[in-house]
Design a protein around this motif. Sequence first.
Motif, PDB file in Angstrom:
ATOM      1  N   ARG A 147      25.143 -27.274  31.846  1.00 20.29           N
ATOM      2  CA  ARG A 147      23.888 -26.660  31.392  1.00 20.29           C
ATOM      3  C   ARG A 147      22.948 -27.697  30.798  1.00 20.29           C
ATOM      4  O   ARG A 147      21.722 -27.604  30.959  1.00 20.29           O
ATOM      5  CB  ARG A 147      24.190 -25.565  30.369  1.00 20.29           C
TER       6      ARG A 147
ATOM      7  N   GLU B 160      21.351 -29.436  33.721  1.00 21.61           N
ATOM      8  CA  GLU B 160      20.365 -28.538  34.322  1.00 21.61           C
ATOM      9  C   GLU B 160      19.068 -28.532  33.519  1.00 21.61           C
ATOM     10  O   GLU B 160      17.967 -28.578  34.084  1.00 21.61           O
ATOM     11  CB  GLU B 160      20.929 -27.122  34.402  1.00 21.61           C
ATOM     12  N   ALA B 161      19.187 -28.482  32.202  1.00 21.67           N
ATOM     13  CA  ALA B 161      17.991 -28.469  31.361  1.00 21.67           C
ATOM     14  C   ALA B 161      17.277 -29.814  31.406  1.00 21.67           C
ATOM     15  O   ALA B 161      16.034 -29.876  31.387  1.00 21.67           O
ATOM     16  CB  ALA B 161      18.379 -28.108  29.923  1.00 21.67           C
TER      17      ALA B 161
ATOM     18  N   GLY C  80      15.520 -29.908  34.739  1.00 22.54           N
ATOM     19  CA  GLY C  80      14.761 -28.712  35.068  1.00 22.54           C
ATOM     20  C   GLY C  80      15.332 -27.906  36.211  1.00 22.54           C
ATOM     21  O   GLY C  80      14.614 -27.119  36.848  1.00 22.54           O
TER      22      GLY C  80
ATOM     23  N   ASN D  30      17.307 -25.466  36.114  1.00 21.07           N
ATOM     24  CA  ASN D  30      17.500 -24.053  35.768  1.00 21.07           C
ATOM     25  C   ASN D  30      16.191 -23.279  35.778  1.00 21.07           C
ATOM     26  O   ASN D  30      16.155 -22.108  35.407  1.00 21.07           O
ATOM     27  CB  ASN D  30      18.166 -23.930  34.392  1.00 21.07           C
ATOM     28  N   GLN D  31      15.105 -23.923  36.199  1.00 21.02           N
ATOM     29  CA  GLN D  31      13.803 -23.276  36.233  1.00 21.02           C
ATOM     30  C   GLN D  31      13.516 -22.723  37.633  1.00 21.02           C
ATOM     31  O   GLN D  31      14.119 -23.155  38.617  1.00 21.02           O
ATOM     32  CB  GLN D  31      12.706 -24.277  35.832  1.00 21.02           C
ATOM     33  N   PRO D  32      12.590 -21.764  37.750  1.00 25.09           N
ATOM     34  CA  PRO D  32      12.219 -21.232  39.071  1.00 25.09           C
ATOM     35  C   PRO D  32      11.673 -22.336  39.988  1.00 25.09           C
ATOM     36  O   PRO D  32      11.121 -23.334  39.519  1.00 25.09           O
ATOM     37  CB  PRO D  32      11.138 -20.194  38.751  1.00 25.09           C
TER      38      PRO D  32
ATOM     39  N   VAL E 133       7.964 -23.316  39.639  1.00 25.16           N
ATOM     40  CA  VAL E 133       7.711 -24.068  38.404  1.00 25.16           C
ATOM     41  C   VAL E 133       8.140 -25.517  38.576  1.00 25.16           C
ATOM     42  O   VAL E 133       7.422 -26.444  38.192  1.00 25.16           O
ATOM     43  CB  VAL E 133       8.451 -23.418  37.223  1.00 25.16           C
ATOM     44  N   ARG E 134       9.310 -25.721  39.185  1.00 21.22           N
ATOM     45  CA  ARG E 134       9.792 -27.090  39.398  1.00 21.22           C
ATOM     46  C   ARG E 134       8.877 -27.856  40.336  1.00 21.22           C
ATOM     47  O   ARG E 134       8.600 -29.039  40.126  1.00 21.22           O
ATOM     48  CB  ARG E 134      11.212 -27.057  39.960  1.00 21.22           C
TER      49      ARG E 134
ATOM     50  N   LYS F  74       5.596 -28.797  38.508  1.00 25.51           N
ATOM     51  CA  LYS F  74       5.841 -29.900  37.575  1.00 25.51           C
ATOM     52  C   LYS F  74       6.010 -31.220  38.322  1.00 25.51           C
ATOM     53  O   LYS F  74       5.509 -32.263  37.881  1.00 25.51           O
ATOM     54  CB  LYS F  74       7.086 -29.606  36.726  1.00 25.51           C
TER      55      LYS F  74
END
Length: 326
Positions: free
Chosen positions: A50, A53-54, A57, A59-61, A64-65, A68
């Motif tokens: 996790r 993942e954070a 990024g 874990n983001q849609p 959104v990725r 960015k």
Amino acid sequence: MGRFIVHRLVNMVPLIIGITFLSFLVISMVPGDFLSSLRLNPSISPEVIRQIEAEFGLNQPLLVRYVKWLWAVLHLDLGVSLTYRVAVTSLIASRALNTVILAASSMLFSWALAIPIGIIVAVRQNSIWDRVLSFAAFFGMSVPNFFLAFLLMFVALKTGWFPLGGTYSVYYPSLDLWGKIADRFDHLVLPAIVLGTAGMASLMRLMRSQILEIKNSDFVRTARAKGLAERTVLYKHVLRNALNPFVTLAGYSLADLLGGAALVEAVMNLQGLGLLLLDAVRSLDIYLVMGSVLMGTVLLLLGNLLADLALVAVDPRVDFSALASQ
């Protein structure tokens, strides 16, 4: 000309956005991700997964990725490689020169042979030279690149004429400037032959068909009627007009060769972009893949632009207004 260049550059923006978004979407839809192998490792806790993942990024849609990533690209930042944990820009920069040199060398080899052969088979149409050289060109095109690479490496092993693979020798850092150039050249000969052989037949046939078509045109008959020597007619009038499609083709060829270099680099262990991209795709290193896709897209579009500018320079019948309307 300035308005034409600005028009083309502006049109590149939506193309780049569309191509990169589709590429981002496709690689994100592949089953699994970069962390799949880590999840199978019992020594790595879910908390570490996790955290990774954070950090990246993941874990983001998807949208959104992508936004960015695109925003970072506008600031000349291609992100961080998930595998190497270094900036994608530095990774690509460290490999790009090797691949560009290989692609340019193979294109030079291919064109240096295909154009003279095309002239010979066109001038001596239906002769024994036409049949033999056409057969040789098509044979070279039909042989798979990987098989030709292994064949040439076997010949190099038996003769010792060229290195078996790699980008340079182990003693490369201790060489002087000319020694380094010679060492790079020795390691470049076989890959350039392998990569350049595939396109020779199509280039040769294009040159042959162009010369045969132009030989029977009105302005060539007029040149002959004026008493010009056949050599002058061929090289000053026929060949100059026959080369126009090659100018346009040059813009696409380099980008195609950059993509085709991956297999050659993998077989012959060349540290280039192709091998880097293969490793990135296998490991689903999305930001490294996207950086490579972006570079290939930009090279293709810029190559097409430069080819159009060169076509206007060599052919006065083409104007910028006609190109801008395309």
